[in-house]
Scaffold this motif. Structure first.
Motif, PDB file in Angstrom:
ATOM      1  N   ASP A  53      -4.248  -2.704   2.321  1.00 56.73           N
ATOM      2  CA  ASP A  53      -4.413  -1.705   3.383  1.00 56.73           C
ATOM      3  C   ASP A  53      -4.011  -0.303   2.933  1.00 56.73           C
ATOM      4  N   ILE A  54      -2.829  -0.180   2.354  1.00 56.82           N
ATOM      5  CA  ILE A  54      -2.302   1.145   2.023  1.00 56.82           C
ATOM      6  C   ILE A  54      -3.090   1.771   0.872  1.00 56.82           C
ATOM      7  N   GLY A  55      -3.248   1.035  -0.208  1.00 58.43           N
ATOM      8  CA  GLY A  55      -3.897   1.585  -1.392  1.00 58.43           C
ATOM      9  C   GLY A  55      -5.383   1.804  -1.253  1.00 58.43           C
ATOM     10  N   THR A  56      -5.998   1.238  -0.214  1.00 54.43           N
ATOM     11  CA  THR A  56      -7.431   1.448   0.015  1.00 54.43           C
ATOM     12  C   THR A  56      -7.694   2.487   1.094  1.00 54.43           C
ATOM     13  N   ALA A  57      -6.631   3.033   1.695  1.00 54.83           N
ATOM     14  CA  ALA A  57      -6.774   3.964   2.827  1.00 54.83           C
ATOM     15  C   ALA A  57      -7.599   3.332   3.943  1.00 54.83           C
ATOM     16  N   GLN A 223       0.887  10.153   0.133  1.00 58.69           N
ATOM     17  CA  GLN A 223       1.049   9.436   1.400  1.00 58.69           C
ATOM     18  C   GLN A 223       1.058   7.930   1.180  1.00 58.69           C
ATOM     19  N   MET A 224       0.208   7.448   0.265  1.00 62.35           N
ATOM     20  CA  MET A 224       0.178   6.022  -0.042  1.00 62.35           C
ATOM     21  C   MET A 224       1.509   5.556  -0.630  1.00 62.35           C
ATOM     22  N   LEU A 225       2.038   6.340  -1.550  1.00 68.64           N
ATOM     23  CA  LEU A 225       3.323   5.988  -2.144  1.00 68.64           C
ATOM     24  C   LEU A 225       4.417   5.973  -1.084  1.00 68.64           C
ATOM     25  N   ALA A 226       4.411   6.985  -0.212  1.00 69.23           N
ATOM     26  CA  ALA A 226       5.423   7.058   0.835  1.00 69.23           C
ATOM     27  C   ALA A 226       5.283   5.916   1.835  1.00 69.23           C
ATOM     28  N   ALA A 227       4.050   5.467   2.049  1.00 69.22           N
ATOM     29  CA  ALA A 227       3.797   4.385   3.008  1.00 69.22           C
ATOM     30  C   ALA A 227       4.143   3.008   2.454  1.00 69.22           C
ATOM     31  N   GLY A 228       4.397   2.916   1.131  1.00 68.78           N
ATOM     32  CA  GLY A 228       4.812   1.637   0.553  1.00 68.78           C
ATOM     33  C   GLY A 228       3.779   0.948  -0.301  1.00 68.78           C
ATOM     34  N   ASP A 231       5.399  -1.629  -2.584  1.00 60.62           N
ATOM     35  CA  ASP A 231       5.832  -2.814  -1.838  1.00 60.62           C
ATOM     36  C   ASP A 231       4.639  -3.671  -1.438  1.00 60.62           C
ATOM     37  N   GLU A 232       3.537  -3.014  -1.078  1.00 59.81           N
ATOM     38  CA  GLU A 232       2.335  -3.767  -0.704  1.00 59.81           C
ATOM     39  C   GLU A 232       1.836  -4.582  -1.893  1.00 59.81           C
ATOM     40  N   LEU A 233       1.835  -3.977  -3.076  1.00 63.67           N
ATOM     41  CA  LEU A 233       1.398  -4.703  -4.264  1.00 63.67           C
ATOM     42  C   LEU A 233       2.286  -5.915  -4.516  1.00 63.67           C
ATOM     43  N   GLN A 234       3.582  -5.765  -4.398  1.00 64.15           N
ATOM     44  CA  GLN A 234       4.482  -6.895  -4.629  1.00 64.15           C
ATOM     45  C   GLN A 234       4.252  -8.003  -3.608  1.00 64.15           C
ATOM     46  N   ALA A 235       3.986  -7.622  -2.359  1.00 63.78           N
ATOM     47  CA  ALA A 235       3.677  -8.623  -1.329  1.00 63.78           C
ATOM     48  C   ALA A 235       2.384  -9.357  -1.654  1.00 63.78           C
ATOM     49  N   VAL A 252      -8.267   1.636  -8.048  1.00 61.70           N
ATOM     50  CA  VAL A 252      -7.398   2.781  -8.295  1.00 61.70           C
ATOM     51  C   VAL A 252      -6.168   2.694  -7.394  1.00 61.70           C
ATOM     52  N   GLY A 253      -5.031   2.973  -7.951  1.00 62.39           N
ATOM     53  CA  GLY A 253      -3.769   2.880  -7.219  1.00 62.39           C
ATOM     54  C   GLY A 253      -3.081   1.567  -7.486  1.00 62.39           C
ATOM     55  N   TYR A 254      -3.753   0.468  -7.211  1.00 61.23           N
ATOM     56  CA  TYR A 254      -3.166  -0.847  -7.469  1.00 61.23           C
ATOM     57  C   TYR A 254      -3.000  -1.072  -8.972  1.00 61.23           C
ATOM     58  N   ARG A 255      -3.972  -0.636  -9.731  1.00 64.49           N
ATOM     59  CA  ARG A 255      -3.887  -0.817 -11.185  1.00 64.49           C
ATOM     60  C   ARG A 255      -2.677  -0.071 -11.747  1.00 64.49           C
ATOM     61  N   GLN A 256      -2.501   1.178 -11.329  1.00 63.40           N
ATOM     62  CA  GLN A 256      -1.388   1.967 -11.838  1.00 63.40           C
ATOM     63  C   GLN A 256      -0.050   1.421 -11.329  1.00 63.40           C
TER      64      GLN A 256
END
Length: 318
Positions: A53-57, A223-228, A231-235, A252-256
């Motif tokens: 959810d977070i990393g895909t906006a 904003q994505m980083l601040a939103a977690g 943590d979302e990736l670890q979940a 993009v985002g999840y890979r990094q």
């Protein structure tokens, strides 16, 4: 604006709202859906995944409750989703929307999906695990930029639209070349698939000032980083059986975030690498819109953008 419209029926209309990441596609689509009898279909290879959810906006629950988007949250991050499946799914959704007396509005930034929908899919060979293993081994030894250079020697047209580190698509193009002896670009050009039976209104959002788009990208990644995002990736990693070569984890985002979590890059570089990768994605999307996909082009930074789009969409109604 009146809520009663007579829709042009033959052929049935569909709207394509295309643009690079952070160009304001979703906001424009939601505004259009408030004024016209439209239903939304997502054209996004990342939004198909549940729990990402977070990393895909991904639009929030309140937004999706008011304006549901078809083709969001339809598969697990463990699965793959292809352009062929998108076309089949989108065709089914468009037919259902037309049956309800409304017009489909397809919105997103996965340009390959738009191309497949508009121009059809070539009869490409199925994946070959043996050849893919060979290519993976070669890439481990030589690096994906070297594999990209090999592709450029045999299929310069395909190589020109791929980044040198786009391992998934480079692998597929080389796999097809080795399986058939023909470049992917030739097979795509020979595709006998017919254009779907719709009247497509193609609208492209492009920035008049890329620096403004880059600033939006940086703000959104922050904003994505601040939103977690981390943590979302670890979940996700706890819930699913994931590995970094899955299409979902190449987003993009999840890979990094994965690379930072596993110590493959310094954590201090996560933000800059994520923003850079997003900017590169936007650059490729703009190239698609500028060179490959025909559309009516609009400045996504224009203050009267909605009025311009509404004028075009209004041509489908009387």
């Amino acid at each position: 604006m009146s809520a009663v419209f007579a829709v042009v029926k033959n052929p049935p209309p569909a709207i394509l709202l295309m643009g690079p990441t952070a160009s304001g596609k979703t906001a424009a689509a939601l505004e259009l859906a408030e004024h016209f009898p439209l239903e939304l279909i997502s054209v996004d290879s990342a939004l198909v995944y549940r729990d990402m959810d977070i990393g895909t906006a991904k639009p929030d629950r309140a937004t999706l409750a008011r304006h549901p988007h078809a083709l969001i949250d339809i598969i697990s991050p463990e699965e793959s989703y292809s352009a062929a499946r998108f076309v089949a799914d989108a065709e089914a959704e468009m037919a259902a929307i037309h049956a309800r007396g409304k017009v489909p509005l397809l919105v997103g930034g996965t340009m390959l999906y738009y191309k497949a929908l508009l121009q059809g899919l070539a009869d490409l060979p199925q994946a070959d695990t043996g050849i893919r293993a060979e290519l993976d081994a070669e890439a481990t030894a030589r690096g994906w930029p070297a594999m990209h250079a090999e592709l450029a020697r045999h299929d310069p047209e395909t190589a020109a639209r791929l980044a040198p580190n786009d391992s998934q698509r480079i692998q597929r193009a080389l796999e097809i070349l080795r399986l058939t002896g023909e470049p992917m670009s030739v097979l795509l050009a020979q595709s006998a698939a017919q254009r779907p039976p719709h009247h497509f209104l193609s609208l492209g959002l492009l920035p008049s000032d890329r620096s403004v788009l880059h600033a939006r990208i940086a703000e959104r990644f922050d904003q994505m980083l601040a939103a977690g995002l981390e943590d979302e990736l670890q979940a996700l990693r706890r819930k699913y059986r994931l590995h970094p070569e899955l299409p979902s984890m190449r987003c993009v985002g999840y890979r990094q975030a994965w690379e930072a979590a596993d110590g493959l890059i310094p954590h201090s570089e996560l933000r800059d690498r994520g923003i850079f990768a997003t900017r590169q994605l936007a650059k490729r999307q703009i190239t698609w819109l500028s060179n490959t996909l025909e559309c009516e082009r609009f400045d996504c930074l224009a203050p009267d953008l909605f009025s311009q789009l509404a004028e075009q969409v209004g041509t489908l109604f009387c």
